[in-house]
Design an enzyme around this catalytic site. Sequence first.
Site, PDB file in Angstrom:
ATOM      1  N   LYS A 176       0.855  -1.179   0.000  1.00  0.00           N
ATOM      2  CA  LYS A 176       0.000   0.000   0.000  1.00  0.00           C
ATOM      3  C   LYS A 176       0.896   1.235   0.000  1.00  0.00           C
ATOM      4  CE  LYS A 176      -4.169  -1.926   0.655  1.00  0.00           C
ATOM      5  NZ  LYS A 176      -5.362  -1.673  -0.168  1.00  0.00           N
ATOM      6  N   LYS A 182     -13.059  -7.494  -6.535  1.00  0.00           N
ATOM      7  CA  LYS A 182     -13.511  -7.758  -5.175  1.00  0.00           C
ATOM      8  C   LYS A 182     -15.005  -8.044  -5.265  1.00  0.00           C
ATOM      9  CE  LYS A 182     -10.276  -4.714  -2.645  1.00  0.00           C
ATOM     10  NZ  LYS A 182      -9.518  -4.068  -3.744  1.00  0.00           N
TER      11      LYS A 182
END
Length: 357
Positions: free
Chosen positions: A149, A257
């Site tokens: 990230k 997702k």
Amino acid sequence: MRLAYCPYMLHFKQPAGTSRGVLTEKPTYIIKIYDENDPEHFGLGECAVFPGLSPEADGRYEYKLVEMLANIALGRGTDLSRYSSLNYGLEMAIRDYAGGCRHIYWPTEFTEGKSEMTINGLIWMGSEEEMLARLDEKIKAGFKCVKMKIGSLDWKKELDIIRSIRSHFPADQLTIRVDANGGFVMDNVMPRLAQLADLEVHSIEQPIPARNIDLMKFICDVSPVPVALDEELIGVYDDEMKRHLLEYVRPAFIVCKPALCGGFSGAETWIGIAKELGIGWWITSALESNVGLNALAQFTAMMTQGTEWADFAQGLGTGALYTNNFVTPIRLTGEHMTYDPTAPLDNAQFADLDWRC
């Protein structure tokens, strides 16, 4: 048929940093479908809502759950076209019930314990020392693909971290993916992509915020680092709009997702279009509990079995994030995810939850 649901708050073991802020807890909803004459046998699901990402995550969310509950009791359908996480949980619970309430959603060699999946190691944002320590932990555990990230620290520091990693692990030893969560802007995105390319980064997820379609198309056209769309897929409900988005932007990859992009059926649609257009893909969890992760792993095994993506690292390594997660047959050893058919999911752990029906 009846439906019951319970709210459940997941607590992170450590604060999880993203470019949108730091997470310490995440709400979710566990649901079950059952025959009122045999309530001990139920199909289990998880409505993995994600505040800040799920468009449906507002004050009306639980009212929609109640509507769904009432409609199932009356034998009526519920329009969930704009409620990805509810559709995700309902598809899960129905599939489980139809399969005999064994919590085996997609029977494959994976659920028989005969195959395994590779996952990437997730490195959350934090201080430079924290991120390097987390990376060292993943490397020692045997991960050959890590996802970092980025977008919240000073850019120079983030770049120095990646440079330090690459100095010890060349690209043929370690795949580095980065996820900016929309943290870059027009003025800095291209120089940063060039710097990431110099470090042989595999791909970057969502470099700029979603819905900047023309700029995203330009970036995908000229970026020296392959671009993966992630948040860009959220909130696109119409199948023709999905096709138009991918045909126009032409990313190198999409990251699905299911809890955020239409449930399992929605994810299949996205992946089907991507396949037709020659766009790569992988599947990632939406920080659901192990209830959802169990079904998601089975879905991923089914979707990848016998394809070129069978050995591609998927984004499913989130089961160990929480202090109060559920126990399922999913096992994680380093970068390998397996299913233990000798350890069926124990329903007793759900008995004392705050069920509402």
